[in-house]
Motif scaffolding. Structure first.
Motif, PDB file in Angstrom:
ATOM      1  N   UNK A   1       0.819  -1.191   0.000  1.00  0.00           N
ATOM      2  CA  UNK A   1       0.000   0.000   0.000  1.00  0.00           C
ATOM      3  C   UNK A   1       0.862   1.254   0.000  1.00  0.00           C
ATOM      4  N   UNK A   2       2.061   1.183   0.554  1.00  0.00           N
ATOM      5  CA  UNK A   2       2.917   2.361   0.631  1.00  0.00           C
ATOM      6  C   UNK A   2       3.262   2.897  -0.752  1.00  0.00           C
ATOM      7  N   UNK A   3       3.504   2.003  -1.701  1.00  0.00           N
ATOM      8  CA  UNK A   3       3.835   2.458  -3.048  1.00  0.00           C
ATOM      9  C   UNK A   3       2.650   3.141  -3.715  1.00  0.00           C
ATOM     10  N   UNK A   4       1.440   2.697  -3.396  1.00  0.00           N
ATOM     11  CA  UNK A   4       0.261   3.232  -4.054  1.00  0.00           C
ATOM     12  C   UNK A   4      -0.125   4.620  -3.559  1.00  0.00           C
ATOM     13  N   UNK A   5       0.195   4.960  -2.326  1.00  0.00           N
ATOM     14  CA  UNK A   5      -0.273   6.239  -1.787  1.00  0.00           C
ATOM     15  C   UNK A   5       0.682   7.395  -2.051  1.00  0.00           C
TER      16      UNK A   5
ATOM     17  N   UNK B   1       1.365   8.818  -4.737  1.00  0.00           N
ATOM     18  CA  UNK B   1       0.755   9.729  -5.700  1.00  0.00           C
ATOM     19  C   UNK B   1      -0.234  10.677  -5.029  1.00  0.00           C
ATOM     20  N   UNK B   2      -0.800  10.280  -3.923  1.00  0.00           N
ATOM     21  CA  UNK B   2      -1.841  11.079  -3.287  1.00  0.00           C
ATOM     22  C   UNK B   2      -1.308  11.966  -2.157  1.00  0.00           C
ATOM     23  N   UNK B   3      -0.031  11.915  -1.891  1.00  0.00           N
ATOM     24  CA  UNK B   3       0.507  12.654  -0.760  1.00  0.00           C
ATOM     25  C   UNK B   3       0.690  14.145  -1.021  1.00  0.00           C
ATOM     26  N   UNK B   4       0.533  14.585  -2.252  1.00  0.00           N
ATOM     27  CA  UNK B   4       0.733  16.007  -2.536  1.00  0.00           C
ATOM     28  C   UNK B   4      -0.363  16.870  -1.923  1.00  0.00           C
ATOM     29  N   UNK B   5      -1.569  16.345  -1.845  1.00  0.00           N
ATOM     30  CA  UNK B   5      -2.676  17.070  -1.212  1.00  0.00           C
ATOM     31  C   UNK B   5      -3.306  16.176  -0.157  1.00  0.00           C
ATOM     32  N   UNK B   6      -3.562  16.719   0.998  1.00  0.00           N
ATOM     33  CA  UNK B   6      -4.121  15.938   2.098  1.00  0.00           C
ATOM     34  C   UNK B   6      -5.519  15.420   1.760  1.00  0.00           C
ATOM     35  N   UNK B   7      -6.323  16.205   1.058  1.00  0.00           N
ATOM     36  CA  UNK B   7      -7.679  15.763   0.728  1.00  0.00           C
ATOM     37  C   UNK B   7      -7.654  14.564  -0.216  1.00  0.00           C
ATOM     38  N   UNK B   8      -6.736  14.554  -1.173  1.00  0.00           N
ATOM     39  CA  UNK B   8      -6.629  13.405  -2.073  1.00  0.00           C
ATOM     40  C   UNK B   8      -6.193  12.156  -1.313  1.00  0.00           C
TER      41      UNK B   8
ATOM     42  N   UNK C   1      -6.802  11.472   1.885  1.00  0.00           N
ATOM     43  CA  UNK C   1      -7.936  11.018   2.678  1.00  0.00           C
ATOM     44  C   UNK C   1      -8.955  10.284   1.813  1.00  0.00           C
ATOM     45  N   UNK C   2      -9.193  10.800   0.611  1.00  0.00           N
ATOM     46  CA  UNK C   2     -10.151  10.158  -0.287  1.00  0.00           C
ATOM     47  C   UNK C   2      -9.655   8.801  -0.759  1.00  0.00           C
ATOM     48  N   UNK C   3      -8.383   8.698  -1.060  1.00  0.00           N
ATOM     49  CA  UNK C   3      -7.820   7.420  -1.495  1.00  0.00           C
ATOM     50  C   UNK C   3      -7.915   6.380  -0.383  1.00  0.00           C
ATOM     51  N   UNK C   4      -7.613   6.781   0.833  1.00  0.00           N
ATOM     52  CA  UNK C   4      -7.729   5.846   1.951  1.00  0.00           C
ATOM     53  C   UNK C   4      -9.183   5.466   2.212  1.00  0.00           C
ATOM     54  N   UNK C   5     -10.088   6.406   2.043  1.00  0.00           N
ATOM     55  CA  UNK C   5     -11.508   6.112   2.210  1.00  0.00           C
ATOM     56  C   UNK C   5     -11.993   5.074   1.214  1.00  0.00           C
TER      57      UNK C   5
ATOM     58  N   UNK D   1     -22.144   4.795  -5.662  1.00  0.00           N
ATOM     59  CA  UNK D   1     -22.619   5.379  -4.399  1.00  0.00           C
ATOM     60  C   UNK D   1     -21.757   6.553  -3.959  1.00  0.00           C
ATOM     61  N   UNK D   2     -20.469   6.454  -4.196  1.00  0.00           N
ATOM     62  CA  UNK D   2     -19.552   7.520  -3.780  1.00  0.00           C
ATOM     63  C   UNK D   2     -19.763   8.767  -4.616  1.00  0.00           C
ATOM     64  N   UNK D   3     -19.993   8.604  -5.917  1.00  0.00           N
ATOM     65  CA  UNK D   3     -20.105   9.756  -6.817  1.00  0.00           C
ATOM     66  C   UNK D   3     -21.526  10.262  -6.946  1.00  0.00           C
ATOM     67  N   UNK D   4     -22.500   9.624  -6.331  1.00  0.00           N
ATOM     68  CA  UNK D   4     -23.896  10.074  -6.419  1.00  0.00           C
ATOM     69  C   UNK D   4     -24.048  11.402  -5.685  1.00  0.00           C
ATOM     70  N   UNK D   5     -24.817  12.328  -6.268  1.00  0.00           N
ATOM     71  CA  UNK D   5     -24.996  13.645  -5.618  1.00  0.00           C
ATOM     72  C   UNK D   5     -25.848  13.607  -4.377  1.00  0.00           C
TER      73      UNK D   5
END
Length: 63
Positions: A1-5, A7-14, A16-20, A59-63
């Motif tokens: 999992x460390x290699x995959x994240x 890419x998302x470490x540049x922004x905290x919100x990204x 959090x979303x990836x981990x979610x 479900x995640x992308x539903x408004x």
């Protein structure tokens, strides 16, 4: 999992979303042998069946 994240470490919100998404897939989509072919959500009585990744993303992308 460390290699995959990395890419998302540049922004905290990204990050959090990836981990979610990772945790949602782990709990609602992935069947576990130790739970006799159930997902953790099924084992706790939150759902009646495993979801596909497509259903999870809808479900995640539903408004």
């Amino acid at each position: 999992m460390a290699r995959l994240i990395y890419w998302f470490l540049k922004k905290w919100t990204n990050h959090k979303r990836a981990l979610g998404l990772f945790f949602a897939h782990y709990n609602y989509c992935r069947k576990h042998r130790s739970l006799k072919g159930q997902t953790p959500a099924m084992a706790h009585g939150l759902t009646t069946g495993a979801r596909s990744v497509r259903e999870l993303l809808e479900r995640v992308t539903a408004p």
